[in-house]
Enzyme design. Structure first.
Site, PDB file in Angstrom:
ATOM      1  N   PHE A 123      41.328  47.105   9.963  1.00 16.19           N
ATOM      2  CA  PHE A 123      41.192  47.099   8.496  1.00 16.19           C
ATOM      3  C   PHE A 123      41.776  48.412   7.995  1.00 16.19           C
ATOM      4  CE2 PHE A 123      38.446  47.807   4.639  1.00 16.19           C
ATOM      5  CZ  PHE A 123      38.923  46.736   3.896  1.00 16.19           C
ATOM      6  N   GLY A 124      42.966  48.344   7.412  1.00 13.10           N
ATOM      7  CA  GLY A 124      43.690  49.562   7.047  1.00 13.10           C
ATOM      8  C   GLY A 124      43.434  49.986   5.623  1.00 13.10           C
ATOM      9  N   GLN A 339      18.794  70.366  22.460  1.00 13.00           N
ATOM     10  CA  GLN A 339      17.956  71.568  22.536  1.00 13.00           C
ATOM     11  C   GLN A 339      16.861  71.400  23.591  1.00 13.00           C
ATOM     12  OE1 GLN A 339      18.814  74.165  20.777  1.00 13.00           O
ATOM     13  NE2 GLN A 339      17.161  75.508  21.434  1.00 13.00           N
ATOM     14  N   HIS A 341      16.930  69.513  26.183  1.00 19.68           N
ATOM     15  CA  HIS A 341      17.544  69.517  27.521  1.00 19.68           C
ATOM     16  C   HIS A 341      17.992  70.914  27.940  1.00 19.68           C
ATOM     17  CE1 HIS A 341      17.713  65.119  27.278  1.00 19.68           C
ATOM     18  NE2 HIS A 341      18.121  65.095  28.528  1.00 19.68           N
ATOM     19  N   GLY A 342      17.999  71.862  27.006  1.00 20.46           N
ATOM     20  CA  GLY A 342      18.413  73.225  27.346  1.00 20.46           C
ATOM     21  C   GLY A 342      19.838  73.243  27.887  1.00 20.46           C
ATOM     22  N   GLU A 366      33.603  55.392   6.939  1.00 18.94           N
ATOM     23  CA  GLU A 366      33.129  54.365   5.994  1.00 18.94           C
ATOM     24  C   GLU A 366      32.325  54.960   4.849  1.00 18.94           C
ATOM     25  OE1 GLU A 366      32.070  50.461   7.260  1.00 18.94           O
ATOM     26  OE2 GLU A 366      32.714  50.890   9.292  1.00 18.94           O
ATOM     27  N   GLU A 370      28.548  62.480   1.479  1.00 17.10           N
ATOM     28  CA  GLU A 370      28.681  62.884   0.078  1.00 17.10           C
ATOM     29  C   GLU A 370      28.949  61.668  -0.816  1.00 17.10           C
ATOM     30  OE1 GLU A 370      30.086  64.305   2.700  1.00 17.10           O
ATOM     31  OE2 GLU A 370      29.115  66.265   2.714  1.00 17.10           O
TER      32      GLU A 370
END
Lengths: 382, 258
Positions: A123-124, A339, A341-342, A366, A370
């Protein structure tokens, strides 16, 4: 209020999850590392019915409700964003416009292979100089007898340049509307039409195993029979397609958030520091509690938007809210997951880093976050 | 070809099992239930036979109302109809389950019955064999390949360290072993089609039986969790040669495996 899914929706979740865990999870990291779009895997996804989910059986679709489709996208995204992108773009952007706006002949001709998952369609819309501001687009179509001659280019087009791609729906300027704004019309451009070139894009930070293309149109002659809907319908078609597409992007955010959260929870329960699992420390536990809470919020918002759509009620505001919330939700959850998992969270051996990267597109593609806020603010009367 | 498939819903193998307070059953809370993996092979094989020979595939299961989910998964894979036998409050051992199935199957016409060789929850290995005995038909277990011709079924079965080839006249019961096939996923359109497929529920009374004749001959007295595995041991040493020597010594004298 009934929060129960139907028996079929529960089964779809179970089956798609099982498929994703067995067929996608073991190879997702390698496909991502190699920036490799797998047509083998895409065809397998087609075999279990992940394409043409909302299309009627007359065109070999699966004739399901919108929520079922969203659940399927969510379950794929829980394991891998790239494959979810192939599915979501295939259904919402590739198949959607053909199904909703195509003539009977166009639908019979193009939809069956797409719904079987044997082929893909792009889908352009976005152009190098026209992102959030669609008015900046410059691709044009000029009538010449029974043909339209297309010139211009498109960028960041999913599923548009792989070995399964048959063609793309392209939005082009076909004139000027009263008031001076450009008039847009969509055309079905098929691979092999002289002057049309689709080039795969590389070097993506995220969705590395999905196919993304740049499209070039150099005096491409498209027959009148390949016009989608009526001349001048392009803008309306685009808005309607993106309203639905937002729900599938939201589903990717929700599913990705769930995947990252589950990995973080599992890791936190097994990783020991200071003599106990880190999930026992409030600094970690509270992060996970926040993730679980926000996931619940995101799911309720997204499912409500689908519920509205399935009942043919207005859903554009809720779709924008769900897209905004769920894409940012995945960002927060993936951030916490890395975070928690460090140091290991930074390594490719632990899949959270892929979720951390994959999430970023959701706030951009899509309709950026904003733009979603603009859409929502207009709906509430700002 | 009329094909019957026996199916059981079991806790998913990755479920965390906890023993209930009565010490003889497991806690049902939070368990995810799935079709017994050996029964998935049975459904797949039945569908393949139907695809090559025509006919219908009927799934039978003994279990609570919830077990209908597993039957529906089989219908979504492509089976034609399902029968759930709900034993109510009765606790069934292998023989009672076989008696219930036999009562349901006797009035039916069938050429072949396919079952998993065991269910992965209680590892009982009994129902298929007992059912074949009650029906008076041949029973071939641990099947990894089958071919049908001239009213006979020829099977390759696993035996310790190898395979054997056996043949029986139809109708017959075969029980699946891993390697028989690679079960398909229930497709999404399959799930929608399954909605309209017949699934009936029968009680013990519907089958003309009564609970008195189905009392378990075997009762569970206690369940125990497996002993927790001890952590591994890293063999220390200054060089590879020293470590290998220490490893060989440990394997020979402590583990006594070499």
């Amino acid at each position: 209020m009934d929060f129960d899914l139907t028996r079929e929706q529960e089964m779809i979740r179970r089956e798609v999850r099982s498929f994703a865990e067995k067929e996608i999870a073991p190879i997702a990291a390698d496909l991502d590392a190699g920036e490799h779009f797998s047509s083998t895997l895409t065809r397998k996804m087609g075999e279990i019915g992940l394409f043409g989910m909302i299309v009627s059986e007359a065109y070999e679709g699966q004739a399901m409700d919108y929520l079922s489709y969203i659940i399927a996208v969510e379950e794929i995204a829980r394991v891998d964003g790239s494959q979810a992108a192939t599915i979501a773009a295939g259904n919402s952007l590739g198949i959607g416009p053909l199904y909703y706006f195509g003539t009977e002949e166009q639908k019979r001709r193009f939809l069956p292979p797409l719904c079987r998952g044997q082929a893909l369609w792009g889908f352009g819309l976005t152009e190098p100089t026209a992102g959030s501001d669609a008015g900046g687009s410059t691709t044009t179509a000029v009538r010449d007898g029974d043909n339209w001659v297309l010139n211009g280019s498109k960028i960041f087009i999913t599923n548009a340049a792989c070995d399964m791609t048959l063609g793309v729906t392209v939005q082009a300027i076909t004139g000027t509307r009263t008031g001076g704004k450009p008039e847009y019309t969509c055309f079905l451009v098929e691979n092999g039409m002289p002057g049309f070139k689709a080039v795969p894009m590389h070097g993506k930070m995220m969705w590395r195993a999905s196919n993304t293309a740049e499209l070039y149109f150099d005096d491409v002659r498209v027959p009148q029979a390949n016009m989608l809907g009526q001349k001048g319908d392009g803008f309306h078609q685009m808005l309607q397609t993106l309203d639905g597409g937002r729900l599938s992007i939201a589903a990717m955010g929700l599913g990705g958030a769930i995947g990252a959260y589950e990995m973080a929870l599992k890791y936190a329960r097994s990783r020991e520091q200071f003599g106990q699992p880190i999930s026992k420390f409030q600094a970690i536990a509270f992060k996970l509690a926040d993730c679980a809470t926000e996931i619940e919020c995101g799911r309720n918002l997204l499912y409500k938007a689908c519920w509205l759509r399935d009942r043919q009620r207005p859903f554009a505001k809720e779709a924008a809210m769900a897209k905004l919330y769920c894409s940012e939700l995945m960002g927060r959850v993936a951030d916490h997951a890395v975070q928690i998992h460090g140091g290991y969270g930074l390594m490719k051996d632990y899949h959270v880093e892929r979720f951390y990267r994959d999430h970023k597109l959701l706030e951009i593609g899509e309709g950026t976050s904003e733009v979603q806020r603009i859409v929502i603010s207009r709906h509430i009367g700002c | 070809m009329e094909i019957l498939v026996l199916l059981k819903q079991v806790p998913a193998t990755e479920s965390l099992i906890a023993i209930a307070n009565d010490r003889v059953s497991i806690k049902p809370d939070g368990l995810k239930y799935v079709m017994n993996p050996y029964d998935e092979l049975a459904v797949e094989e039945a569908l393949r036979i139907r695809e090559s020979q025509g006919g219908t595939v009927t799934i039978l299961s003994v279990g609570p109302a919830k077990a209908a989910e597993a039957i529906r998964t089989g219908l979504a894979m492509g089976a034609d109809k399902g029968i759930l036998i709900d034993p109510g409050n009765l606790t069934c051992d292998g023989l009672a389950t076989a008696k219930l199935l036999a009562a349901a199957i006797k009035p039916m016409t069938y050429d072949i019955i396919i079952a998993g060789h065991r269910a992965v929850d209680d590892d009982n290995f009994q129902v298929a064999t007992a059912l074949a005995e009650l029906l008076g038909i041949p029973n071939i277990s641990m099947v990894v390949k089958q071919t049908l011709a001239d009213g006979k079924i020829r099977c390759l079965c696993t035996v310790e360290g190898g395979t054997k080839e056996v043949e029986a006249t139809l109708p017959a019961l075969i029980a699946t072993q891993r390697g028989l096939n690679d079960p398909r996923y229930a497709s999404l359109p399959g799930i929608m089609k399954a909605k309209k497929k017949p699934l009936e529920t029968r009680s013990i009374a519907d089958l003309g039986l009564d609970a008195a004749g189905l009392q378990p001959l075997v009762t569970i007295k206690a369940l125990k969790m497996p002993v927790e595995r001890k952590g591994g041991r890293v063999i220390e040493g200054d060089s590879v040669a020293v470590k290998v020597a220490a490893l060989v010594k440990a394997l020979h004298e402590e583990a006594k495996v070499i």
